[in-house]
Scaffold this motif. Structure first.
Motif, PDB file in Angstrom:
ATOM      1  N   ILE A 118     -45.210 -39.830 112.261  1.00  0.00           N
ATOM      2  CA  ILE A 118     -46.362 -39.023 112.665  1.00  0.00           C
ATOM      3  C   ILE A 118     -47.462 -39.916 113.225  1.00  0.00           C
ATOM      4  O   ILE A 118     -48.024 -39.653 114.292  1.00  0.00           O
ATOM      5  CB  ILE A 118     -46.867 -38.196 111.473  1.00  0.00           C
ATOM      6  CG1 ILE A 118     -45.821 -37.120 111.100  1.00  0.00           C
ATOM      7  CG2 ILE A 118     -48.212 -37.542 111.804  1.00  0.00           C
ATOM      8  CD1 ILE A 118     -46.110 -36.416 109.799  1.00  0.00           C
ATOM      9  N   ASP A 119     -47.759 -40.993 112.516  1.00  0.00           N
ATOM     10  CA  ASP A 119     -48.812 -41.906 112.980  1.00  0.00           C
ATOM     11  C   ASP A 119     -48.471 -42.529 114.319  1.00  0.00           C
ATOM     12  O   ASP A 119     -49.358 -42.794 115.140  1.00  0.00           O
ATOM     13  CB  ASP A 119     -49.046 -43.004 111.942  1.00  0.00           C
ATOM     14  CG  ASP A 119     -49.669 -42.489 110.656  1.00  0.00           C
ATOM     15  OD1 ASP A 119     -50.206 -41.356 110.667  1.00  0.00           O
ATOM     16  OD2 ASP A 119     -49.607 -43.213 109.640  1.00  0.00           O
ATOM     17  N   GLY A 120     -47.168 -42.763 114.551  1.00  0.00           N
ATOM     18  CA  GLY A 120     -46.737 -43.380 115.798  1.00  0.00           C
ATOM     19  C   GLY A 120     -46.574 -42.412 116.952  1.00  0.00           C
ATOM     20  O   GLY A 120     -46.241 -42.828 118.069  1.00  0.00           O
ATOM     21  N   GLY A 121     -46.782 -41.128 116.701  1.00  0.00           N
ATOM     22  CA  GLY A 121     -46.694 -40.149 117.776  1.00  0.00           C
ATOM     23  C   GLY A 121     -45.295 -39.669 118.087  1.00  0.00           C
ATOM     24  O   GLY A 121     -45.085 -38.962 119.083  1.00  0.00           O
ATOM     25  N   ASP A 122     -44.308 -40.019 117.249  1.00  0.00           N
ATOM     26  CA  ASP A 122     -42.934 -39.574 117.488  1.00  0.00           C
ATOM     27  C   ASP A 122     -42.676 -38.178 116.931  1.00  0.00           C
ATOM     28  O   ASP A 122     -41.720 -37.502 117.346  1.00  0.00           O
ATOM     29  CB  ASP A 122     -41.942 -40.552 116.856  1.00  0.00           C
ATOM     30  CG  ASP A 122     -42.037 -41.931 117.464  1.00  0.00           C
ATOM     31  OD1 ASP A 122     -41.988 -42.022 118.711  1.00  0.00           O
ATOM     32  OD2 ASP A 122     -42.170 -42.916 116.717  1.00  0.00           O
ATOM     33  N   VAL A 123     -43.483 -37.754 115.958  1.00  0.00           N
ATOM     34  CA  VAL A 123     -43.374 -36.431 115.356  1.00  0.00           C
ATOM     35  C   VAL A 123     -44.766 -35.803 115.357  1.00  0.00           C
ATOM     36  O   VAL A 123     -45.743 -36.453 114.981  1.00  0.00           O
ATOM     37  CB  VAL A 123     -42.815 -36.506 113.917  1.00  0.00           C
ATOM     38  CG1 VAL A 123     -42.914 -35.155 113.221  1.00  0.00           C
ATOM     39  CG2 VAL A 123     -41.369 -36.991 113.931  1.00  0.00           C
ATOM     40  N   ASP A 124     -44.834 -34.551 115.781  1.00  0.00           N
ATOM     41  CA  ASP A 124     -46.103 -33.833 115.838  1.00  0.00           C
ATOM     42  C   ASP A 124     -46.205 -32.831 114.691  1.00  0.00           C
ATOM     43  O   ASP A 124     -45.250 -32.093 114.412  1.00  0.00           O
ATOM     44  CB  ASP A 124     -46.224 -33.054 117.159  1.00  0.00           C
ATOM     45  CG  ASP A 124     -46.316 -33.969 118.365  1.00  0.00           C
ATOM     46  OD1 ASP A 124     -46.824 -35.098 118.222  1.00  0.00           O
ATOM     47  OD2 ASP A 124     -45.878 -33.545 119.454  1.00  0.00           O
ATOM     48  N   VAL A 125     -47.359 -32.799 114.038  1.00  0.00           N
ATOM     49  CA  VAL A 125     -47.633 -31.792 113.018  1.00  0.00           C
ATOM     50  C   VAL A 125     -48.178 -30.558 113.725  1.00  0.00           C
ATOM     51  O   VAL A 125     -49.197 -30.622 114.416  1.00  0.00           O
ATOM     52  CB  VAL A 125     -48.647 -32.302 111.980  1.00  0.00           C
ATOM     53  CG1 VAL A 125     -48.939 -31.214 110.956  1.00  0.00           C
ATOM     54  CG2 VAL A 125     -48.124 -33.551 111.295  1.00  0.00           C
ATOM     55  N   VAL A 126     -47.498 -29.415 113.545  1.00  0.00           N
ATOM     56  CA  VAL A 126     -47.847 -28.195 114.261  1.00  0.00           C
ATOM     57  C   VAL A 126     -48.754 -27.290 113.440  1.00  0.00           C
ATOM     58  O   VAL A 126     -49.758 -26.788 113.939  1.00  0.00           O
ATOM     59  CB  VAL A 126     -46.570 -27.430 114.670  1.00  0.00           C
ATOM     60  CG1 VAL A 126     -46.925 -26.110 115.348  1.00  0.00           C
ATOM     61  CG2 VAL A 126     -45.702 -28.289 115.571  1.00  0.00           C
ATOM     62  N   SER A 127     -48.398 -27.075 112.172  1.00  0.00           N
ATOM     63  CA  SER A 127     -49.142 -26.120 111.364  1.00  0.00           C
ATOM     64  C   SER A 127     -48.769 -26.274 109.899  1.00  0.00           C
ATOM     65  O   SER A 127     -47.809 -26.975 109.556  1.00  0.00           O
ATOM     66  CB  SER A 127     -48.836 -24.679 111.806  1.00  0.00           C
ATOM     67  OG  SER A 127     -47.465 -24.385 111.604  1.00  0.00           O
ATOM     68  N   THR A 128     -49.516 -25.614 109.040  1.00  0.00           N
ATOM     69  CA  THR A 128     -49.162 -25.484 107.629  1.00  0.00           C
ATOM     70  C   THR A 128     -48.541 -24.106 107.439  1.00  0.00           C
ATOM     71  O   THR A 128     -49.152 -23.090 107.761  1.00  0.00           O
ATOM     72  CB  THR A 128     -50.398 -25.628 106.737  1.00  0.00           C
ATOM     73  OG1 THR A 128     -50.915 -26.958 106.877  1.00  0.00           O
ATOM     74  CG2 THR A 128     -50.037 -25.386 105.279  1.00  0.00           C
ATOM     75  N   MET A 129     -47.316 -24.076 106.916  1.00  0.00           N
ATOM     76  CA  MET A 129     -46.575 -22.824 106.793  1.00  0.00           C
ATOM     77  C   MET A 129     -46.713 -22.198 105.405  1.00  0.00           C
ATOM     78  O   MET A 129     -46.763 -20.978 105.271  1.00  0.00           O
ATOM     79  CB  MET A 129     -45.093 -23.059 107.104  1.00  0.00           C
ATOM     80  CG  MET A 129     -44.312 -21.782 107.311  1.00  0.00           C
ATOM     81  SD  MET A 129     -42.603 -22.080 107.801  1.00  0.00           S
ATOM     82  CE  MET A 129     -41.963 -22.811 106.288  1.00  0.00           C
ATOM     83  N   VAL A 130     -46.759 -23.031 104.354  1.00  0.00           N
ATOM     84  CA  VAL A 130     -46.897 -22.545 102.980  1.00  0.00           C
ATOM     85  C   VAL A 130     -47.912 -23.422 102.262  1.00  0.00           C
ATOM     86  O   VAL A 130     -47.852 -24.655 102.372  1.00  0.00           O
ATOM     87  CB  VAL A 130     -45.553 -22.581 102.208  1.00  0.00           C
ATOM     88  CG1 VAL A 130     -45.732 -22.037 100.792  1.00  0.00           C
ATOM     89  CG2 VAL A 130     -44.469 -21.792 102.940  1.00  0.00           C
TER      90      VAL A 130
END
Length: 328
Positions: A118-130
């Motif tokens: 996440i910090d490296g920009g390879d995975v994006d956080v979209v939303s909180t689901m629960v």
């Protein structure tokens, strides 16, 4: 009792995932093993008008994935599930773009696995689901009352009663690794305790047996799950902050997915479920024996107005407002 706190560096090393991999908790479920990986031949992430979802065998995640797939297919998109992945493999596949999205990012317990991506920009956080999840070693409520146990710090003084064992889930899961790291560091004086790794069904069977025999047991627990009701589960406090905790379940995607598939990304970002709903998914599957896909389709039919809200601002594959098809 040899009881020393874990240094910060070691503490960060032992904070590992859920869902329950529990983590948690995760968090694995006592669902059936499925050798079908859910892919069409040659299917992989990175396509347009399509999504490949990552999955561990956790009932809430399985049903939520099924809901997403069924809705997306109804509005004309291609959706599939890569099943029975470890949390680590799911993270790696998202990082390389081999999988598009993951609806089971328990946070902060999966931070050691996903943090760098996440910090490296390879995975994006979209939303909180629960929100409002729990994930930690726990004891049944009657054991907590009888022995006066509320914290991990209370366990070692009752070591003989527990047989110096903590029951975990699948071998190699991050949740197990966190427990083992705590034992290795002699956190809370647990250095002479043993982690019993098995699987969720075996762990819960041991809890059930211990309850019937009147024997104390400590095990890896999480909520949402029916275990919290059946066993009146008491999640143990962690004054030394050895445990990563839970808190929320997030939706994450591979980098660039929203650019490639803005309508699908909007939809999965809109998905939200309550802990009660997730617990109902577990109960319907594990206790009532309902099929995962049937649970999902029944939920969609009973909650078409909610599904329509998930589709607000989303166009179907023909460029038409997708929510109209689901409005009650």
């Amino acid at each position: 009792m040899n009881h020393r706190p874990i240094p910060r560096r070691a503490r960060l090393a032992v904070v590992a995932t859920l869902g329950l991999s529990a983590v948690l908790a995760g968090c694995a479920s006592d669902s059936e093993s499925d050798s079908d990986d859910g892919f069409a031949s040659g299917s992989s992430g990175g396509g347009t008008d399509s999504v490949v979802l990552a999955e561990q065998p956790w009932v809430d995640l399985q049903v939520e994935n099924e809901i997403a797939v069924q809705v997306l297919e109804e509005i004309g998109y291609d959706a599939s599930i890569k099943k029975n992945l470890s949390v680590e493999n799911a993270a790696s596949a998202l990082g390389t773009g081999d999988i598009d999205a993951y609806l089971g990012n328990w946070w902060p317990s999966q931070e050691p696995t996903f943090g760098d991506l996440i910090d490296g920009g390879d995975v994006d956080v979209v939303s909180t689901m629960v929100t409002g999840t729990e994930y930690a070693p726990a004891v049944p409520g009657d054991v907590a009352d009888e022995l006066g146990i509320a914290s991990l710090a209370d366990l070692d003084q009752h070591a003989d009663a527990f047989g110096r064992k903590i029951y975990g889930i699948e071998a190699g899961s991050p949740g197990n690794e966190t427990i083992q790291a705590a034992i290795d560091a002699d956190a809370y004086g647990l250095g002479d305790w043993e982690l019993v790794a098995s699987g969720t069904p075996a762990m819960l069977a041991q809890v059930e047996k211990s309850q019937k025999d009147g024997d104390p047991i400590v095990f890896l627990a999480w909520s949402p799950h029916w275990m919290t009701v059946q066993y009146d589960t008491v999640f143990l406090e962690d004054p030394e902050e050895v445990w990563g905790g839970a808190g929320e379940i997030r939706t994450v995607t591979r980098a660039g997915f929203a650019d490639d598939n803005p309508e699908i990304a909007e939809f999965i970002g809109n998905l939200t479920f309550t802990t009660d709903q997730a617990g109902e998914f577990y109960y319907a599957h594990d206790k009532e024996g309902q099929d995962l896909a049937e649970i999902a389709s029944a939920w969609i039919e009973a909650n078409r107005d909610v599904v329509a809200s998930f589709l607000e601002g989303v166009e179907d594959a023909e460029g038409q407002p997708a929510a109209e098809a689901f409005a009650s």
